[in-house]
Structure formats: C-alpha cells, structure tokens
Write a protein that holds these residues in place. Structure first.
Motif, mmCIF file in Angstrom:
data_model
loop_
_atom_site.group_PDB
_atom_site.id
_atom_site.type_symbol
_atom_site.label_atom_id
_atom_site.label_comp_id
_atom_site.label_asym_id
_atom_site.label_seq_id
_atom_site.Cartn_x
_atom_site.Cartn_y
_atom_site.Cartn_z
ATOM 1 N N PRO A 27 0.813 -1.211 0.000
ATOM 2 C CA PRO A 27 0.000 0.000 0.000
ATOM 3 C C PRO A 27 0.855 1.274 0.000
ATOM 4 C CG PRO A 27 -1.000 -1.619 1.444
ATOM 5 C CD PRO A 27 0.343 -2.166 1.024
ATOM 6 N N GLU A 28 1.969 1.264 0.718
ATOM 7 C CA GLU A 28 2.849 2.445 0.729
ATOM 8 C C GLU A 28 3.429 2.717 -0.659
ATOM 9 O OE1 GLU A 28 3.211 4.722 3.154
ATOM 10 O OE2 GLU A 28 1.674 3.543 4.165
ATOM 11 N N GLN A 29 3.826 1.671 -1.362
ATOM 12 C CA GLN A 29 4.336 1.833 -2.726
ATOM 13 C C GLN A 29 3.241 2.347 -3.651
ATOM 14 O OE1 GLN A 29 5.705 -2.249 -3.022
ATOM 15 N NE2 GLN A 29 7.837 -1.562 -3.205
ATOM 16 N N ASN A 30 2.025 1.847 -3.470
ATOM 17 C CA ASN A 30 0.913 2.283 -4.312
ATOM 18 C C ASN A 30 0.570 3.745 -4.073
ATOM 19 O OD1 ASN A 30 0.756 -0.229 -5.483
ATOM 20 N ND2 ASN A 30 -0.865 -0.950 -4.146
ATOM 21 N N LYS A 31 0.604 4.191 -2.824
ATOM 22 C CA LYS A 31 0.352 5.606 -2.529
ATOM 23 C C LYS A 31 1.408 6.481 -3.193
ATOM 24 C CE LYS A 31 -0.003 5.222 2.025
ATOM 25 N NZ LYS A 31 -0.302 5.531 3.447
ATOM 26 N N LEU B 23 0.815 9.423 -6.163
ATOM 27 C CA LEU B 23 1.263 10.812 -5.993
ATOM 28 C C LEU B 23 2.273 11.215 -7.066
ATOM 29 C CD1 LEU B 23 1.527 11.052 -2.109
ATOM 30 C CD2 LEU B 23 -0.257 12.008 -3.610
ATOM 31 N N GLU B 24 3.185 10.325 -7.402
ATOM 32 C CA GLU B 24 4.157 10.608 -8.473
ATOM 33 C C GLU B 24 3.449 10.759 -9.814
ATOM 34 O OE1 GLU B 24 7.050 7.455 -8.398
ATOM 35 O OE2 GLU B 24 7.554 7.863 -6.298
ATOM 36 N N TYR C 153 3.372 5.745 -15.871
ATOM 37 C CA TYR C 153 2.547 5.521 -14.684
ATOM 38 C C TYR C 153 1.173 4.946 -15.009
ATOM 39 C CZ TYR C 153 5.936 8.325 -12.073
ATOM 40 O OH TYR C 153 7.074 8.796 -11.476
ATOM 41 N N TRP C 154 0.595 5.355 -16.139
ATOM 42 C CA TRP C 154 -0.761 4.908 -16.491
ATOM 43 C C TRP C 154 -0.677 3.723 -17.452
ATOM 44 C CZ3 TRP C 154 -0.588 9.834 -14.624
ATOM 45 C CH2 TRP C 154 -1.678 10.251 -13.848
ATOM 46 N N SER C 155 -1.424 2.684 -17.157
ATOM 47 C CA SER C 155 -1.469 1.504 -18.011
ATOM 48 C C SER C 155 -2.026 1.856 -19.384
ATOM 49 C CB SER C 155 -2.356 0.435 -17.357
ATOM 50 O OG SER C 155 -2.603 -0.618 -18.258
ATOM 51 N N ASP C 156 -1.535 1.198 -20.417
ATOM 52 C CA ASP C 156 -2.105 1.407 -21.754
ATOM 53 C C ASP C 156 -3.477 0.743 -21.869
ATOM 54 O OD1 ASP C 156 -1.186 -1.210 -21.792
ATOM 55 O OD2 ASP C 156 -0.048 -0.983 -23.641
ATOM 56 N N ARG C 157 -3.863 -0.032 -20.842
ATOM 57 C CA ARG C 157 -5.198 -0.640 -20.768
ATOM 58 C C ARG C 157 -6.062 0.078 -19.713
ATOM 59 N NH1 ARG C 157 -1.559 -4.502 -20.103
ATOM 60 N NH2 ARG C 157 -2.326 -5.006 -18.013
ATOM 61 N N TYR C 158 -5.698 1.289 -19.375
ATOM 62 C CA TYR C 158 -6.348 2.084 -18.330
ATOM 63 C C TYR C 158 -7.856 2.192 -18.556
ATOM 64 C CZ TYR C 158 -7.218 6.420 -15.640
ATOM 65 O OH TYR C 158 -7.690 7.376 -14.796
ATOM 66 N N ILE C 159 -8.612 1.966 -17.502
ATOM 67 C CA ILE C 159 -10.076 2.036 -17.555
ATOM 68 C C ILE C 159 -10.516 3.281 -16.798
ATOM 69 C CG2 ILE C 159 -12.239 0.899 -16.927
ATOM 70 C CD1 ILE C 159 -10.581 -1.769 -16.968
ATOM 71 N N TYR D 190 -2.402 20.013 -8.917
ATOM 72 C CA TYR D 190 -2.978 19.042 -7.994
ATOM 73 C C TYR D 190 -2.233 19.144 -6.675
ATOM 74 C CZ TYR D 190 -4.340 14.841 -5.596
ATOM 75 O OH TYR D 190 -4.813 13.976 -4.640
ATOM 76 N N GLU D 191 -2.995 19.214 -5.595
ATOM 77 C CA GLU D 191 -2.444 19.249 -4.256
ATOM 78 C C GLU D 191 -3.136 18.158 -3.449
ATOM 79 O OE1 GLU D 191 -2.377 22.362 -0.469
ATOM 80 O OE2 GLU D 191 -3.411 22.905 -2.316
ATOM 81 N N ASN D 192 -2.352 17.260 -2.862
ATOM 82 C CA ASN D 192 -2.931 16.171 -2.089
ATOM 83 C C ASN D 192 -3.036 16.556 -0.628
ATOM 84 O OD1 ASN D 192 -2.311 13.441 -0.386
ATOM 85 N ND2 ASN D 192 -3.638 13.102 -2.161
ATOM 86 N N HIS D 193 -4.139 16.148 -0.013
ATOM 87 C CA HIS D 193 -4.352 16.395 1.415
ATOM 88 C C HIS D 193 -4.296 15.103 2.220
ATOM 89 C CE1 HIS D 193 -6.927 17.240 5.021
ATOM 90 N NE2 HIS D 193 -6.045 18.201 5.098
ATOM 91 N N LEU D 194 -4.830 14.031 1.659
ATOM 92 C CA LEU D 194 -4.898 12.761 2.371
ATOM 93 C C LEU D 194 -4.851 11.642 1.349
ATOM 94 C CD1 LEU D 194 -5.574 11.219 5.080
ATOM 95 C CD2 LEU D 194 -7.971 11.419 4.401
ATOM 96 N N ILE D 195 -4.127 10.584 1.678
ATOM 97 C CA ILE D 195 -4.073 9.437 0.775
ATOM 98 C C ILE D 195 -4.103 8.158 1.605
ATOM 99 C CG2 ILE D 195 -1.545 9.451 0.610
ATOM 100 C CD1 ILE D 195 -2.047 8.726 -2.458
ATOM 101 N N LEU D 196 -4.961 7.238 1.182
ATOM 102 C CA LEU D 196 -5.140 5.971 1.877
ATOM 103 C C LEU D 196 -5.008 4.842 0.867
ATOM 104 C CD1 LEU D 196 -8.418 7.052 3.659
ATOM 105 C CD2 LEU D 196 -6.172 6.936 4.735
ATOM 106 N N ALA D 197 -4.530 3.705 1.334
ATOM 107 C CA ALA D 197 -4.405 2.558 0.437
ATOM 108 C C ALA D 197 -4.706 1.272 1.182
ATOM 109 C CB ALA D 197 -3.004 2.500 -0.155
#
Length: 133
Positions: A6-10, A14-15, A32-38, A64-71
C-alpha cells in the motif's frame, strides 16, 4: 495477490498525479498509467488517451495538491484539490485508483466545487485548514 505494498501504491499515485497534472510531462505519465487504463469518470473520455487529452485542454495553471491518501491492497484513495482548472472554483476530489502491475489501471472520482467561507454552512473548509482565497 498484490505485488506492491500500500505504501508503494500511494507513492505511485502521488508521483503519477504530479507528473501529469503539475508537470504536464506526458512521457513520464505514460510510464505511470497503463495502456489498458479504464476510466469510469463521466466527464473524461475512455482510456489513458482520454485523460491525457483532457489535461491538454485545461489551462497550464492546473495544479494538484494532495491532502490525504489511503491505500488498501491494490486500491488507493487520494483526497486532493485541482486548482487553476479554468473554472470559477477549484475541484475537491476523491480519486479512487486501482493499481495493476505497478501502473494506474482503473479510476473513479467524486468531484465537488470547493466552497468559499460564505458558502460553507458548516463554517469549515472542504480542503485543508483554510478556505480558498
């Protein structure tokens, strides 16, 4: 089973958001975005190209400014603000992203115009600890 934590995914989300929305670095964003992105958002055309094309149409002032991120597992929820979007108010968003093979694979969002202090019946800001200017 997830191959990333989850930490890697967060960190990945953000990146990715920084590369696309703040830096407008489309070559980096492709990594970062899959070529099969849905894309589940009603206001964005399908796939990675739909998202990238939308970003190309909004002002260069978009940030974009992040305030909170959960995974949890392969899902990330980012609570953030999209300002400089060319609209009268910034968007406050909850973006839900599913990660697959180390890339953003699927996306849903909930968007709302950011309320001013005069508009807020609760008297509290929607994002962070202060109202927009």
């Amino acid at each position: 089973m997830s191959k990333t934590t989850p930490e890697q995914n967060k960190a990945l989300v953000l990146e990715a958001f920084d590369a696309l929305f703040n830096k407008r670095d489309y070559a980096a964003a492709e990594r970062y975005w899959s070529d099969r992105y849905i894309q589940h958002s009603a206001h964005i055309a399908p796939g990675r190209d739909g998202l990238f094309d939308l970003v190309r149409t909004v002002p260069d002032t978009l940030r974009y400014e992040n305030h909170l991120i959960l995974a949890e597992g392969d899902y990330v929820i980012a609570h953030g603000r999209f300002s400089g979007n060319g609209r009268p108010a910034a968007w406050v968003a909850a973006d839900v992203v599913r990660i697959e093979d180390g890339k953003l694979a699927e996306h849903w969002d909930v968007l709302q115009d950011e309320a001013t202090q005069a508009q807020s019946l609760s008297g509290l800001p929607m994002f962070g600890d202060h109202f927009p200017d």
